[in-house]
Design an enzyme around this catalytic site. Structure first.
Site, PDB file in Angstrom:
ATOM      1  N   PHE A  28       0.783  -1.281   0.015  1.00 36.43           N
ATOM      2  CA  PHE A  28      -0.149   0.084   0.061  1.00 36.43           C
ATOM      3  C   PHE A  28       0.945   1.363  -0.072  1.00 36.43           C
ATOM      4  CE2 PHE A  28      -4.730  -0.234   0.671  1.00 36.43           C
ATOM      5  CZ  PHE A  28      -4.533  -1.478   0.488  1.00 36.43           C
ATOM      6  N   CYS A  34      -5.633  15.224  -0.148  1.00 43.60           N
ATOM      7  CA  CYS A  34      -6.961  15.040  -0.941  1.00 43.60           C
ATOM      8  C   CYS A  34      -7.382  16.170  -1.147  1.00 43.60           C
ATOM      9  CB  CYS A  34      -7.992  14.203   0.314  1.00 43.60           C
ATOM     10  SG  CYS A  34      -9.353  13.791  -0.752  1.00 43.60           S
ATOM     11  N   CYS A  49     -15.950  15.928   1.475  1.00 42.99           N
ATOM     12  CA  CYS A  49     -16.090  14.406   2.042  1.00 42.99           C
ATOM     13  C   CYS A  49     -15.683  14.969   3.462  1.00 42.99           C
ATOM     14  CB  CYS A  49     -15.054  13.729   1.457  1.00 42.99           C
ATOM     15  SG  CYS A  49     -14.871  12.126   2.406  1.00 42.99           S
ATOM     16  N   CYS A  52     -14.110  11.144   6.590  1.00 37.55           N
ATOM     17  CA  CYS A  52     -12.809  10.247   6.381  1.00 37.55           C
ATOM     18  C   CYS A  52     -12.347   9.859   7.791  1.00 37.55           C
ATOM     19  CB  CYS A  52     -11.773  11.342   5.596  1.00 37.55           C
ATOM     20  SG  CYS A  52     -10.280  10.656   5.214  1.00 37.55           S
ATOM     21  N   ASP A  53     -11.968   8.631   7.702  1.00 37.30           N
ATOM     22  CA  ASP A  53     -11.281   7.990   9.119  1.00 37.30           C
ATOM     23  C   ASP A  53      -9.988   7.914   8.982  1.00 37.30           C
ATOM     24  OD1 ASP A  53     -11.260   6.004   7.349  1.00 37.30           O
ATOM     25  OD2 ASP A  53     -12.494   4.781   8.553  1.00 37.30           O
ATOM     26  N   THR A  54      -9.144   8.461   7.841  1.00 36.21           N
ATOM     27  CA  THR A  54      -7.975   8.433   7.671  1.00 36.21           C
ATOM     28  C   THR A  54      -6.955   9.597   7.800  1.00 36.21           C
ATOM     29  OG1 THR A  54      -8.340   6.736   6.033  1.00 36.21           O
ATOM     30  CG2 THR A  54      -6.248   7.444   5.963  1.00 36.21           C
ATOM     31  N   GLU A 123      -7.103   3.249  -5.606  1.00 33.00           N
ATOM     32  CA  GLU A 123      -8.307   3.575  -4.820  1.00 33.00           C
ATOM     33  C   GLU A 123      -8.437   5.147  -4.927  1.00 33.00           C
ATOM     34  OE1 GLU A 123      -8.149   1.577  -1.028  1.00 33.00           O
ATOM     35  OE2 GLU A 123      -8.304  -0.302  -2.018  1.00 33.00           O
ATOM     36  N   HIS A 219      -9.206  -5.797   7.245  1.00 36.19           N
ATOM     37  CA  HIS A 219      -8.161  -5.283   7.752  1.00 36.19           C
ATOM     38  C   HIS A 219      -8.185  -4.867   9.511  1.00 36.19           C
ATOM     39  CE1 HIS A 219      -9.761  -1.953   5.675  1.00 36.19           C
ATOM     40  NE2 HIS A 219      -8.780  -1.068   6.511  1.00 36.19           N
TER      41      HIS A 219
HETATM   42  S1  SF4 Z   1     -12.509   9.461   2.558  1.00 36.34           S
HETATM   43 FE1  SF4 Z   1     -10.460  10.933   3.047  1.00 36.34          FE
HETATM   44  S2  SF4 Z   1      -9.241  10.325   1.304  1.00 36.34           S
HETATM   45 FE2  SF4 Z   1     -11.148   9.653   0.554  1.00 36.34          FE
HETATM   46  S3  SF4 Z   1     -12.141  11.234  -0.483  1.00 36.34           S
HETATM   47 FE3  SF4 Z   1     -12.707  11.567   1.613  1.00 36.34          FE
HETATM   48  S4  SF4 Z   1     -11.316  13.236   2.480  1.00 36.34           S
HETATM   49 FE4  SF4 Z   1     -10.415  12.177   0.659  1.00 36.34          FE
END
Ligand code: SF4
Length: 225
Positions: A28, A34, A49, A52-54, A123, A219
């Site tokens: 990965f 983003c 968005c 987002c959990d990242t 992705e 995961h």
């Molecule tokens: S989940 Fe996170 S990385 Fe994916 S589009 Fe939304 S803000 Fe961007």
């Protein structure tokens, strides 16, 4: 002209956790940044968005840093397992993710990975053009953002989304359709964890609409990245 530098949040060897290729050994590579959220909690409410959990900012994750093309390829090659003769073991596979990889990914980078034996996947949120030489494209539309990629291998919809129902993405053609229950998000320690109610509503949706299959973040169930 200087060679492009790729800002990488993290890079690691793991099992793909989601979708049609769930369970497959993968390198990965998570690109930083983003276009749908600036990655700061203060900006979440105004973001296109919002769930987002990242952690998508900076270069401070595992193997994170600024890499030129060759250095990034060398990193991926070093992460893939090798046999006793030094050859890469079966089916080298790289997943370009983010953040939004389309902000940085180039056809030249993809070609270099393919020339070195990697099958290449991305992705993406689908709002930006992608290199045409990728082997596998997974699109995950978000909220009110405009998706420009209309054909992909895998369409993965986080569910439920207030601003986006599965019926609103039926113009996107895919070989596989997945519903992924939305996880907790935010700054608290539950971020990224499973939300039972979302799993239940996603299950009901798949039962009513069998074109869509359930995708769990295996995961997380396995306790790996
Ligand atoms: S989940 Fe996170 S990385 Fe994916 S589009 Fe939304 S803000 Fe961007």
């Amino acid at each position: 002209m200087s060679a492009p530098t790729f800002r990488i949040k993290e890079a690691f060897y793991t099992l793909q956790g989601e979708g049609a290729r769930s369970g497959r050994a993968s390198v990965f590579i998570r690109f930083s940044k983003c276009n749908l959220w600036n990655g700061r909690e203060s900006g979440r409410a105004a973001a296109l968005c919002q769930f987002c959990d990242t952690d998508i900012t900076g270069i401070d994750g595992e193997n994170g840093g600024n890499y030129d093309l060759q250095a990034l390829l060398d990193l991926a090659l070093s992460l893939w397992p090798r046999d006793s003769d030094g050859y890469m073991k079966a089916n080298p596979y790289v997943v370009f993710t983010g953040g939004e990889p389309a902000l940085q990914l180039t056809a030249k980078l993809v070609a270099s990975f393919k020339d070195s034996g990697f099958e290449t996947a991305v992705e993406s949120n689908g709002t930006l053009p992608l290199p045409s030489n990728l082997d596998w494209v997974c699109i995950s539309p978000k909220g009110k953002s405009e998706v420009i990629i209309k054909q992909c291998d895998e369409l993965k919809l986080v569910y439920p989304q207030d601003d986006l129902q599965p019926e609103q993405v039926k113009h996107i053609s895919a070989s596989h359709y997945f519903i992924s229950p939305m996880a907790y998000y935010g700054e608290n320690e539950s971020s990224g964890m499973i939300v039972r109610e979302n799993m239940q509503s996603a299950t009901l949706y798949c039962l009513k609409h069998p074109k869509w299959r359930m995708s769990l973040q295996t995961h997380k169930l396995l306790g790996i990245d």
